[in-house]
Design a protein around this motif. Structure first.
Motif, PDB file in Angstrom:
ATOM      1  N   ALA A  52       0.833  -1.203   0.000  1.00 39.48           N
ATOM      2  CA  ALA A  52       0.000   0.000   0.000  1.00 39.48           C
ATOM      3  C   ALA A  52       0.870   1.257   0.000  1.00 39.48           C
ATOM      4  O   ALA A  52       0.615   2.203  -0.761  1.00 39.48           O
ATOM      5  CB  ALA A  52      -0.937  -0.002   1.200  1.00 39.48           C
ATOM      6  N   ASP A  53       1.902   1.281   0.822  1.00 38.05           N
ATOM      7  CA  ASP A  53       2.772   2.453   0.876  1.00 38.05           C
ATOM      8  C   ASP A  53       3.560   2.618  -0.422  1.00 38.05           C
ATOM      9  O   ASP A  53       3.740   3.736  -0.921  1.00 38.05           O
ATOM     10  CB  ASP A  53       3.735   2.336   2.058  1.00 38.05           C
ATOM     11  CG  ASP A  53       3.040   2.544   3.408  1.00 38.05           C
ATOM     12  OD1 ASP A  53       1.881   3.024   3.412  1.00 38.05           O
ATOM     13  OD2 ASP A  53       3.650   2.215   4.441  1.00 38.05           O
ATOM     14  N   GLY A  54       4.029   1.496  -0.970  1.00 38.04           N
ATOM     15  CA  GLY A  54       4.785   1.577  -2.219  1.00 38.04           C
ATOM     16  C   GLY A  54       3.941   2.065  -3.377  1.00 38.04           C
ATOM     17  O   GLY A  54       4.402   2.832  -4.220  1.00 38.04           O
ATOM     18  N   SER A  55       2.694   1.632  -3.430  1.00 33.83           N
ATOM     19  CA  SER A  55       1.804   2.077  -4.500  1.00 33.83           C
ATOM     20  C   SER A  55       1.486   3.559  -4.377  1.00 33.83           C
ATOM     21  O   SER A  55       1.250   4.247  -5.370  1.00 33.83           O
ATOM     22  CB  SER A  55       0.507   1.258  -4.485  1.00 33.83           C
ATOM     23  OG  SER A  55       0.762  -0.094  -4.826  1.00 33.83           O
ATOM     24  N   ALA A  56       1.464   4.046  -3.143  1.00 35.63           N
ATOM     25  CA  ALA A  56       1.146   5.455  -2.907  1.00 35.63           C
ATOM     26  C   ALA A  56       2.369   6.361  -2.988  1.00 35.63           C
ATOM     27  O   ALA A  56       2.230   7.588  -2.938  1.00 35.63           O
ATOM     28  CB  ALA A  56       0.490   5.597  -1.536  1.00 35.63           C
ATOM     29  N   GLY A  57       3.557   5.784  -3.086  1.00 35.32           N
ATOM     30  CA  GLY A  57       4.762   6.597  -3.136  1.00 35.32           C
ATOM     31  C   GLY A  57       5.221   7.097  -1.781  1.00 35.32           C
ATOM     32  O   GLY A  57       6.017   8.035  -1.693  1.00 35.32           O
ATOM     33  N   ARG A  58       4.726   6.481  -0.700  1.00 32.58           N
ATOM     34  CA  ARG A  58       5.119   6.906   0.642  1.00 32.58           C
ATOM     35  C   ARG A  58       6.498   6.329   1.007  1.00 32.58           C
ATOM     36  O   ARG A  58       6.957   5.366   0.378  1.00 32.58           O
ATOM     37  CB  ARG A  58       4.065   6.458   1.648  1.00 32.58           C
ATOM     38  CG  ARG A  58       2.730   7.190   1.504  1.00 32.58           C
ATOM     39  CD  ARG A  58       1.803   6.897   2.664  1.00 32.58           C
ATOM     40  NE  ARG A  58       1.209   5.566   2.571  1.00 32.58           N
ATOM     41  CZ  ARG A  58       0.005   5.315   2.049  1.00 32.58           C
ATOM     42  NH1 ARG A  58      -0.727   6.307   1.547  1.00 32.58           N
ATOM     43  NH2 ARG A  58      -0.471   4.082   2.021  1.00 32.58           N
ATOM     44  N   PRO A  59       7.136   6.875   2.025  1.00 33.02           N
ATOM     45  CA  PRO A  59       8.464   6.362   2.426  1.00 33.02           C
ATOM     46  C   PRO A  59       8.414   4.876   2.780  1.00 33.02           C
ATOM     47  O   PRO A  59       7.431   4.389   3.354  1.00 33.02           O
ATOM     48  CB  PRO A  59       8.801   7.216   3.654  1.00 33.02           C
ATOM     49  CG  PRO A  59       8.022   8.473   3.473  1.00 33.02           C
ATOM     50  CD  PRO A  59       6.731   8.051   2.813  1.00 33.02           C
ATOM     51  N   LEU A  60       9.480   4.188   2.441  1.00 34.18           N
ATOM     52  CA  LEU A  60       9.567   2.746   2.677  1.00 34.18           C
ATOM     53  C   LEU A  60      10.852   2.425   3.430  1.00 34.18           C
ATOM     54  O   LEU A  60      11.860   3.125   3.293  1.00 34.18           O
ATOM     55  CB  LEU A  60       9.551   1.986   1.336  1.00 34.18           C
ATOM     56  CG  LEU A  60       8.249   2.048   0.534  1.00 34.18           C
ATOM     57  CD1 LEU A  60       8.447   1.499  -0.873  1.00 34.18           C
ATOM     58  CD2 LEU A  60       7.143   1.275   1.249  1.00 34.18           C
ATOM     59  N   PRO A  61      10.852   1.348   4.196  1.00 29.69           N
ATOM     60  CA  PRO A  61      12.055   0.970   4.952  1.00 29.69           C
ATOM     61  C   PRO A  61      13.056   0.234   4.065  1.00 29.69           C
ATOM     62  O   PRO A  61      12.783  -0.097   2.907  1.00 29.69           O
ATOM     63  CB  PRO A  61      11.494   0.042   6.028  1.00 29.69           C
ATOM     64  CG  PRO A  61      10.320  -0.614   5.361  1.00 29.69           C
ATOM     65  CD  PRO A  61       9.710   0.457   4.487  1.00 29.69           C
ATOM     66  N   ALA A  62      14.198  -0.046   4.637  1.00 29.22           N
ATOM     67  CA  ALA A  62      15.194  -0.930   4.026  1.00 29.22           C
ATOM     68  C   ALA A  62      15.525  -2.000   5.049  1.00 29.22           C
ATOM     69  O   ALA A  62      15.769  -1.706   6.217  1.00 29.22           O
ATOM     70  CB  ALA A  62      16.442  -0.152   3.639  1.00 29.22           C
ATOM     71  N   PHE A  63      15.495  -3.268   4.608  1.00 27.37           N
ATOM     72  CA  PHE A  63      15.802  -4.363   5.536  1.00 27.37           C
ATOM     73  C   PHE A  63      16.208  -5.591   4.727  1.00 27.37           C
ATOM     74  O   PHE A  63      15.990  -5.656   3.507  1.00 27.37           O
ATOM     75  CB  PHE A  63      14.608  -4.679   6.447  1.00 27.37           C
ATOM     76  CG  PHE A  63      13.357  -5.110   5.718  1.00 27.37           C
ATOM     77  CD1 PHE A  63      13.096  -6.449   5.475  1.00 27.37           C
ATOM     78  CD2 PHE A  63      12.434  -4.166   5.271  1.00 27.37           C
ATOM     79  CE1 PHE A  63      11.943  -6.847   4.809  1.00 27.37           C
ATOM     80  CE2 PHE A  63      11.278  -4.552   4.610  1.00 27.37           C
ATOM     81  CZ  PHE A  63      11.028  -5.894   4.372  1.00 27.37           C
ATOM     82  N   ASP A  64      16.775  -6.550   5.419  1.00 24.53           N
ATOM     83  CA  ASP A  64      17.218  -7.790   4.789  1.00 24.53           C
ATOM     84  C   ASP A  64      16.373  -8.946   5.316  1.00 24.53           C
ATOM     85  O   ASP A  64      16.527  -9.350   6.479  1.00 24.53           O
ATOM     86  CB  ASP A  64      18.697  -8.058   5.080  1.00 24.53           C
ATOM     87  CG  ASP A  64      19.607  -7.005   4.483  1.00 24.53           C
ATOM     88  OD1 ASP A  64      19.200  -6.370   3.475  1.00 24.53           O
ATOM     89  OD2 ASP A  64      20.710  -6.801   5.018  1.00 24.53           O
ATOM     90  N   PRO A  65      15.461  -9.494   4.499  1.00 17.51           N
ATOM     91  CA  PRO A  65      14.676 -10.650   4.937  1.00 17.51           C
ATOM     92  C   PRO A  65      15.592 -11.823   5.278  1.00 17.51           C
ATOM     93  O   PRO A  65      16.684 -11.972   4.700  1.00 17.51           O
ATOM     94  CB  PRO A  65      13.792 -10.964   3.726  1.00 17.51           C
ATOM     95  CG  PRO A  65      13.759  -9.693   2.935  1.00 17.51           C
ATOM     96  CD  PRO A  65      15.086  -9.057   3.142  1.00 17.51           C
ATOM     97  N   PRO A  66      15.184 -12.672   6.204  1.00 13.41           N
ATOM     98  CA  PRO A  66      16.075 -13.760   6.634  1.00 13.41           C
ATOM     99  C   PRO A  66      16.197 -14.908   5.637  1.00 13.41           C
ATOM    100  O   PRO A  66      17.168 -15.668   5.690  1.00 13.41           O
ATOM    101  CB  PRO A  66      15.428 -14.241   7.937  1.00 13.41           C
ATOM    102  CG  PRO A  66      13.980 -13.879   7.805  1.00 13.41           C
ATOM    103  CD  PRO A  66      13.966 -12.590   7.027  1.00 13.41           C
TER     104      PRO A  66
END
Length: 495
Positions: free
Chosen positions: A225-239
């Motif tokens: 939802a945030d990505g589609s809206a262009g809102r800020p997104l986190p950075a992380f490494d999935p396990p």
């Protein structure tokens, strides 16, 4: 078989569908070209070749002159294909479904992938951090100010990433992602060099993001939802770690354009040929949707090859002032390949081609009151389209959704790039209307799907109206004194 035999089907559809004889004849030809026996007319397939022979025979019966190689109807287009024939992709121990949860670009894709994952939002260079050796998950969001496809790929290559997993954006509502994909193939002209190994690229169904980031503590639905809206997104490494194996098949193939000439009647205009294009190829057989794996391609684009045939039959023995070249081209669905070959190897010198009128992207499924005209204000063809439409009570407009890139997604584009005035058309709609709802639904369930077949809903009056528009436009352009020309200030005009 989804449908009855071609002749019986055509008669049945004609009886229950359009009332006027002209539209019945057009639809019967459409049925001949897009019934199950043609197997979806995939580029280089036996079904395509059968359809090509039908088109050539109809052009011959209409009295056209063959304009292909060696005095025949066909211009062979040599191609090379790389296709994924099997795929097994897992995140940890969990498998993902090929063509449903993800698809891949075969170009630059190795037979094996085995790498840790990284999630980096929109994958702008400043947000990447250390992604060396990782498969990086990126939102393929199409919003101003955010990285585009080329920006993401360049940033990941520079950062040493093992590949990119681009989330197909469900928030791009003007043309939402369509799952499943029919297949994963890459086709190029055989005269083009094979692409060098690049960044491996996968496309992810947004519904499958949860499987990739399981155990990260992140909410996949919120990220989408945030990505589609262009809102800020986190950075992380999935396990989890992603592993995949792919099998490929490579082959050379050839598929013909079908070329024919209606000679002009005015010697003074003999060097001003008008080319009429529509693509004969479709998707062929692919991943089933609701149990149906045959992609007939009735509106995309058999119906408009049929319209070329109907124009030839209507004009049998009666030329326009200018010569008219009829071109049913191949390989449009594989990257506009047939028209690229045609422009590079024209049957008459390119300087003697005055214009291209292309038929594609047409969906006569709601009333025709508004027509989008690509390159409307770039050449005098736009003025001609505006005048013909106005006489019918139809308004015209520039593309209201340029972010979809439709201008560059059909065969007129190769003519425009070569400096030849060209136009293409899309049924338009007013925002919030029933017409828009019908159009959007078709793009969700019909576009490049098996449901684009002869059983789908057609607005017969709209179909007849556009066909009349096309006939009148061709007559106007081919008969008027003025040669089609570029307009001053066009950004598409040759420099």
């Amino acid at each position: 078989m989804k449908l009855a035999a071609p002749i019986a089907l055509a008669l049945s559809l004609a009886a229950s569908g359009p009332r006027d004889a002209e539209t019945r004849a057009w639809w019967a030809t459409t049925a001949t070209l897009s019934n199950d026996a043609m197997e979806g007319r995939d580029t280089g397939s036996p079904g395509y070749d059968r359809a090509a022979r039908v088109v050539a025979a109809r052009f011959a019966a209409a009295g056209l002159t063959p304009l292909g190689a060696a005095g025949g109807w066909f211009q062979t287009v040599p191609m090379a294909e790389r296709a994924v024939t099997a795929a097994d992709l897992r995140v940890g121990a969990s498998p993902l479904a090929f063509l449903h949860d993800y698809t891949v670009n075969p170009v630059g894709l190795p037979a094996r992938l085995d790498a840790p994952l990284a999630y980096r939002g929109y994958c702008g260079a400043a947000a990447l951090g250390d992604v060396r050796g990782r498969l990086v998950i990126c939102h393929a969001t199409r919003k101003p100010g955010l990285p585009g496809d080329a920006d993401r790929a360049a940033a990941l290559r520079a950062g040493g990433a093992a590949g990119m997993i681009a989330i197909a954006d469900p928030g791009f509502t003007v043309e939402p992602p369509r799952w499943p994909f029919a297949y994963a193939r890459s086709v190029r002209l055989a005269t083009q060099p094979a692409p060098a190994g690049g960044l491996p690229q996968l496309t992810l169904n947004a519904d499958a993001l949860g499987a990739l980031i399981a155990g990260s503590g992140q909410d996949a639905a919120r990220l989408i939802a945030d990505g589609s809206a262009g809102r800020p997104l986190p950075a992380f490494d999935p396990p989890a770690r992603l592993t995949a194996r792919f099998a490929f098949a490579e082959r050379s193939l050839a598929s013909p354009n079908i070329l024919a000439l209606l000679p002009g009647t005015d010697p003074a205009l003999a060097d001003q040929a008008i080319v009429l294009t529509a693509h004969l190829d479709g998707y062929g057989r692919g991943e089933p949707v609701n149990g149906d794996g045959l992609y007939n391609g009735t509106l995309d684009d058999a119906a408009y090859v049929a319209l070329l045939i109907r124009l030839a039959e209507r004009r049998a023995g009666r030329g326009f002032r200018r010569p008219v070249i009829f071109a049913a081209v191949t390989g449009e669905e594989k990257g506009l390949l047939g028209s690229a070959w045609l422009v590079a190897h024209p049957p008459v010198p390119l300087g003697r081609i005055a214009a291209d009128i292309n038929l594609d992207q047409l969906r006569p499924i709601f009333p025709l009151t508004l027509l989008t005209v690509h390159a409307l204000d770039d050449t005098t063809l736009g003025d001609d389209a505006r005048a013909v439409a106005a006489a019918m009570g139809v308004q015209v407009q520039n593309d209201p959704e340029p972010e979809r890139g439709l201008l560059r997604r059909s065969d007129h584009w190769n003519f425009l790039k070569a400096g030849v005035p060209a136009v293409n058309f899309v049924f338009g709609y007013r925002p919030g209307t029933q017409s828009e709802r019908i159009y959007r639904q078709w793009y969700r369930t019909g576009y490049h799907k098996p449901q684009d077949d002869l059983a789908q809903r057609i607005d017969w009056k709209a179909a007849a109206d556009f066909n009349r528009f096309f006939f009148a436009l061709v007559a106007r352009v081919a008969d008027q004194d003025r040669r089609p020309a570029w307009k001053p200030g066009s950004t598409l005009a040759p420099k």
